[in-house]
Design a protein around this motif. Structure first.
Motif, PDB file in Angstrom:
ATOM      1  N   MET A   4       0.845  -1.250  -0.074  1.00  0.00           N
ATOM      2  CA  MET A   4       0.128   0.066  -0.394  1.00  0.00           C
ATOM      3  C   MET A   4       1.107   1.820   0.235  1.00  0.00           C
ATOM      4  O   MET A   4       1.941   1.643   0.393  1.00  0.00           O
ATOM      5  CB  MET A   4      -0.731  -0.136   1.085  1.00  0.00           C
ATOM      6  N   GLU A 136      -6.571   1.548   5.462  1.00  0.00           N
ATOM      7  CA  GLU A 136      -6.883   2.935   4.212  1.00  0.00           C
ATOM      8  C   GLU A 136      -7.448   3.529   5.231  1.00  0.00           C
ATOM      9  O   GLU A 136      -7.483   5.081   5.452  1.00  0.00           O
ATOM     10  CB  GLU A 136      -7.922   2.237   3.359  1.00  0.00           C
ATOM     11  N   GLY A 140      -5.588   6.393   5.320  1.00  0.00           N
ATOM     12  CA  GLY A 140      -5.367   6.913   4.191  1.00  0.00           C
ATOM     13  C   GLY A 140      -4.231   6.122   2.844  1.00  0.00           C
ATOM     14  O   GLY A 140      -4.673   6.173   1.729  1.00  0.00           O
ATOM     15  N   ARG A 142      -3.282   3.190   0.356  1.00  0.00           N
ATOM     16  CA  ARG A 142      -4.541   2.768  -1.314  1.00  0.00           C
ATOM     17  C   ARG A 142      -3.675   1.140  -1.402  1.00  0.00           C
ATOM     18  O   ARG A 142      -1.988   1.633  -1.405  1.00  0.00           O
ATOM     19  CB  ARG A 142      -4.169   4.309  -2.133  1.00  0.00           C
ATOM     20  N   VAL A 143      -3.681   0.763  -2.037  1.00  0.00           N
ATOM     21  CA  VAL A 143      -3.053  -0.418  -2.644  1.00  0.00           C
ATOM     22  C   VAL A 143      -2.824  -0.170  -3.488  1.00  0.00           C
ATOM     23  O   VAL A 143      -2.833   0.563  -4.637  1.00  0.00           O
ATOM     24  CB  VAL A 143      -4.314  -1.275  -3.243  1.00  0.00           C
TER      25      VAL A 143
END
Length: 164
Positions: A4, A136, A140, A142-143
């Motif tokens: 991530m 997440e 915050g 993100r993959v």
């Protein structure tokens, strides 16, 4: 397990998280050299033998790139960064009886802040993520598409036996 990406310039305010833990008697601090044996034993017990290597690598850095959570001088959680690769966060773990209290989030935030403020990174990579929703929600994250199997592809485990 995927990686991530975290935008370190958009981290949430960590003060309320730290204050809440402080009110419960939980302290987040950078590990010191005298903590090494206890921390490595904790990592072995709560996470894995492989993660001990990452913790040891964190202790080799100056300053140590590992934060711990303590409650009345009892170790209850840890988080490493810059252990497996530059700009990587992890591994991290919190004792089962202390989960859900915000300790993992505090350790994550403190590590992300160190990566931004001390190392100058703008983005951080969380390697081989397990709990995607936690990251997440907390920072915050993100993959990163197509990031599996990540840096851990050809990863050796203690269960592997050497050929004779």
């Amino acid at each position: 397990m995927q990686n991530m990406l975290v935008d370190l310039l958009a981290l949430p305010d960590s003060r309320p998280v730290y204050e809440e833990l402080k009110s419960k008697g939980i302290v987040i601090r950078r590990a010191l050299a005298p903590d090494k044996k206890l921390v490595c034993d904790f990592v072995r017990r709560t996470f894995s033998e492989c993660a001990v290597g990452e913790a040891e690598a964190s202790f080799a850095r100056k300053p140590v790139s590992l934060f711990i959570a303590t409650e009345q001088e009892r170790l209850v959680g840890f988080a490493c960064y810059e252990a497996t690769a530059p700009d990587f966060f992890g591994p991290t773990a919190v004792e089962k009886d202390h989960r859900g209290m915000g300790i993992g989030k505090a350790l994550l935030l403190r590590s992300m802040e160190a990566m931004r403020d001390e190392l100058g990174y703008v983005y951080a990579i969380i390697g081989g993520v397990g709990p995607i929703p936690f990251y997440e929600k907390s920072v915050g994250a993100r993959v990163i598409p197509n990031s599996d199997p990540s840096i851990y592809r050809d990863f050796m485990t203690p269960k592997q036996k050497e050929k004779p």
